[in-house]
Design an enzyme around this catalytic site. Structure first.
Site, mmCIF file in Angstrom:
data_model
loop_
_atom_site.group_PDB
_atom_site.id
_atom_site.type_symbol
_atom_site.label_atom_id
_atom_site.label_comp_id
_atom_site.label_asym_id
_atom_site.label_seq_id
_atom_site.Cartn_x
_atom_site.Cartn_y
_atom_site.Cartn_z
ATOM 1 N N GLY A 183 5.602 6.833 -10.647
ATOM 2 C CA GLY A 183 5.039 7.367 -9.417
ATOM 3 C C GLY A 183 5.276 8.852 -9.344
ATOM 4 O O GLY A 183 5.705 9.466 -10.309
ATOM 5 N N GLY A 184 5.004 9.428 -8.174
ATOM 6 C CA GLY A 184 5.150 10.874 -8.037
ATOM 7 C C GLY A 184 6.580 11.326 -8.107
ATOM 8 O O GLY A 184 6.887 12.417 -8.570
ATOM 9 N N VAL B 151 9.606 3.227 -12.181
ATOM 10 C CA VAL B 151 10.025 1.858 -11.860
ATOM 11 C C VAL B 151 10.174 1.090 -13.158
ATOM 12 O O VAL B 151 9.301 1.153 -14.034
ATOM 13 C CB VAL B 151 8.987 1.160 -10.948
ATOM 14 C CG1 VAL B 151 9.436 -0.259 -10.635
ATOM 15 C CG2 VAL B 151 8.787 1.944 -9.659
ATOM 16 N N LYS C 243 13.926 1.218 -9.168
ATOM 17 C CA LYS C 243 13.240 2.507 -8.998
ATOM 18 C C LYS C 243 14.284 3.616 -9.088
ATOM 19 O O LYS C 243 15.321 3.567 -8.411
ATOM 20 C CB LYS C 243 12.533 2.570 -7.650
ATOM 21 C CG LYS C 243 11.707 3.844 -7.468
ATOM 22 C CD LYS C 243 10.733 3.709 -6.320
ATOM 23 C CE LYS C 243 9.882 4.968 -6.179
ATOM 24 N NZ LYS C 243 8.881 4.870 -5.132
ATOM 25 N N ASP D 124 0.819 6.034 3.094
ATOM 26 C CA ASP D 124 0.139 6.061 1.788
ATOM 27 C C ASP D 124 -0.456 4.694 1.492
ATOM 28 O O ASP D 124 -0.338 4.176 0.370
ATOM 29 C CB ASP D 124 1.115 6.502 0.677
ATOM 30 C CG ASP D 124 0.392 6.909 -0.605
ATOM 31 O OD1 ASP D 124 1.044 6.910 -1.669
ATOM 32 O OD2 ASP D 124 -0.815 7.209 -0.552
#
Lengths: 337, 253
Positions: free
Chosen positions: A34-35, A39, A54, A146
């Site tokens: 992800g940003g 993960v 994560k 989001d």
């Protein structure tokens, strides 16, 4: 040129794979990026179950990203709902990086799943389950910020889980710094086109550089008006999600949706906050009414549409009554004897 | 020109535009073609040399001649233009071409001599030979064809990563981030498991958090360089995603 040993090759290929020594987890494989973090699938060796782990993988010069990941974990931990991925644990690796573990969700992302669901009512019922989870979060003062198909997982038994609360905003926290209260905003740049400097890909810069995902992000969020972001901002995203789900993953086919359903999407995605649904249960109620063949608040039917809807809802009864009246009329008209 | 593209060729020379090497080689622009060939040769010459050395059990001098001759043949006979990405990966194709070339040369005993009509590439064969020694491979013990294929693959990865490390080193020098390169080298390249974060941080007079940040940055930049070079060596986006997944376990978005 430096010679790279086989060991070095393995390390370089593993990249930021976390060293889990000292934790009760054993790394299985990388799952997603992800940003802000990556993960991994990991094994909880105490409970002998698979978890999703994560961990921050971006440079974190000020420690702000680590704090944010911890906050994400704490937000999730407060949201115990079947539609929200549960958090199991939080900790710090030997290298100082924060991590948290959560339920490992086997299933498909919504964007992959929905095209395989042929029935519109089934797709809408799936959407209602998403609304349940988001409404629950809102009731606890948490905005997702989001919502998009890629952040919803559908499990093997059709269970829906809203994931990735990394951009979540807590509306009612006190004692936080103004930056935290406004909600640190994380800018997710495409990896290969990212700026040349070290941490700018995911640095919080307080007011203004909000992002979510184009197409699902409400206008006030896109403009960086962070202070105006509230539950109706998530409703905008839910409207976009509804359009996605209703069209089976083909939003360009929105014009083919029934008018009331289109009107529900449009109302949820109004430019002005005040013109959207005020709360998720209102949006969900309209979708439920549509499913039940009832009029929806977002759409004003004309007489023909009302009659058509009435007919579709009571079709069987109408046809039975019509058949009965026809038989009666036939009996009256036929000569006796 | 984006800064990462400037660093890409390790020293400020004009970068290749975002075509694959194959497109540039087949294109009409002579400068682009020359740079594309530089990229290709940079990534492949060592794997080809080591592979020919092992497979055909050639002494170093003969393997050098074969390597030089192979790349010359690649150009003279337009073998790159004949490559069909639908049939195989580029490196499989190159390996098979190298096989075919070497077999013919050895059979005919007519290999290119040094000082022949072919322009020789400036290649550091001594370093390549040194690496073979460092890997403790006995060229006299000829491995199976499956092993050789794996060997070629691994050497190609080694070559690609070495170039990306060099790109990173140049970037760090340019940005005066020598500490970032130093910790990346010590922790990730030197492969010394006994070095802990705390020790390394103390050695450089920084905190463990700063060390982590520098490492994260360096790894991120290294991966970008490696992916950029990989991208240029692939003939399609699908191939690039597949190769990136095979290299790093994930594909960039």
């Amino acid at each position: 040129m430096k010679f790279l040993s086989d060991k070095a090759l393995e390390r370089l290929r593993g990249g930021e794979a976390p060293n889990l020594e000292g934790t009760r987890y054993r790394l299985i494989e990388h799952v997603a990026r992800g940003g802000m973090g990556a993960v991994y699938a990991a094994e909880d060796e105490n409970l002998q179950r698979r978890v999703a782990l994560k961990v921050l993988d971006a440079a974190d010069a000020s420690g702000a990203l680590g704090k944010r990941l911890l906050r994400e974990a704490r937000v999730l931990a407060q949201l115990e709902h079947p539609g929200i991925v549960p958090v199991h644990d939080v900790g710090t690796l030997a290298d100082g990086r924060v991590f948290y573990t959560m339920k490992f969700v086997e299933g498909q992302r919504l964007d992959e799943y929905v095209s395989g669901v042929a029935s519109l009512p089934d797709r809408l019922r799936l959407f209602l389950r998403i609304c349940d989870a988001v409404a629950f979060a809102h009731a606890r003062g948490v905005l997702h910020r989001d919502l998009k198909p890629a952040n919803v997982m559908v499990g093997p038994f059709g269970e829906v889980l809203v994931m990735d609360w990394g951009l979540a905003k807590i509306l009612r926290e006190t004692g936080e710094s103004p930056e935290d209260a406004v909600g640190e905003t994380v800018f997710q740049l495409p990896d290969r086109a990212s700026a040349e400097e070290d941490t700018k890909a995911s640095v919080v810069t307080g007011h203004g550089t909000v992002l979510g995902t184009p197409g699902y992000m409400p206008p006030e969020q896109a403009r960086g008006e962070v202070e105006r972001v509230d539950a109706r901002s998530d409703i905008y995203s839910l409207g976009a999600l509804l359009r996605f789900v209703a069209t089976g993953g083909e939003p360009k086919n929105t014009a083919q949706l029934p008018r009331p359903l289109r009107a529900i999407c449009e109302k949820a995605m109004q430019e002005q906050l005040a013109q959207r649904y005020a709360a998720v249960p209102e949006l969900a109620a309209d979708v439920s009414r549509f499913l039940d063949g009832l009029p929806v608040s977002a759409y004003r039917e004309n007489l023909f549409e009302k009659m058509g809807r009435f007919y579709r809802r009571y079709q069987v009864a109408i046809l039975l009554i019509a058949a009965y009246l026809f038989m009666r009329a036939l009996l009256l008209l036929l000569p006796r004897g | 020109m984006a800064p990462d593209e400037a660093h890409f060729t390790g020293g400020g020379s004009f970068p290749l535009t975002r075509h694959s090497v194959l497109q540039a080689v087949r294109g009409g622009n002579a400068e682009e073609r020359a740079r594309a060939l530089d990229l290709l040769f940079a990534a492949y010459w060592k794997p080809v040399y080591k592979y020919l050395r092992l497979k055909f059990n050639q002494p170093p001098q003969d393997a050098q001649d074969l390597t030089q001759g192979f790349f010359a043949e690649l150009l003279e006979r337009g073998l790159l233009e004949r490559f069909d990405p639908a049939k195989s990966r580029l490196r499989t194709y190159l390996r098979l071409c190298a096989d075919s070339f070497a077999l013919n040369e050895i059979k005919s005993a007519g290999r290119q001599k040094r000082g022949g009509h072919v322009t020789h590439l400036a290649l550091d064969f001594a370093a390549a030979e040194g690496e073979l020694g460092a890997q403790a491979i006995d060229p006299a013990a000829i491995p199976s064809s499956e092993n050789l294929e794996e060997f070629f693959e691994k050497e190609w990865v080694r070559s690609l990563f070495s170039l990306a490390v060099e790109d990173l080193r140049n970037l760090c020098a340019m940005k005066k981030k020598q500490t970032a390169y130093a910790v990346f080298e010590a922790y990730d390249l030197d492969g010394n498991d006994s070095v802990s974060y705390a020790e390394l941080a103390a050695r450089h007079g920084i905190s463990a958090t700063e060390l982590n940040n520098l490492l994260a940055w360096a790894r991120h930049e290294f991966r970008k360089f490696a992916l950029d070079r990989l991208h240029s060596l692939c003939s399609s986006e699908e191939e690039f995603e597949r190769e990136a997944r095979a290299l790093f376990g994930w594909a960039p978005k």
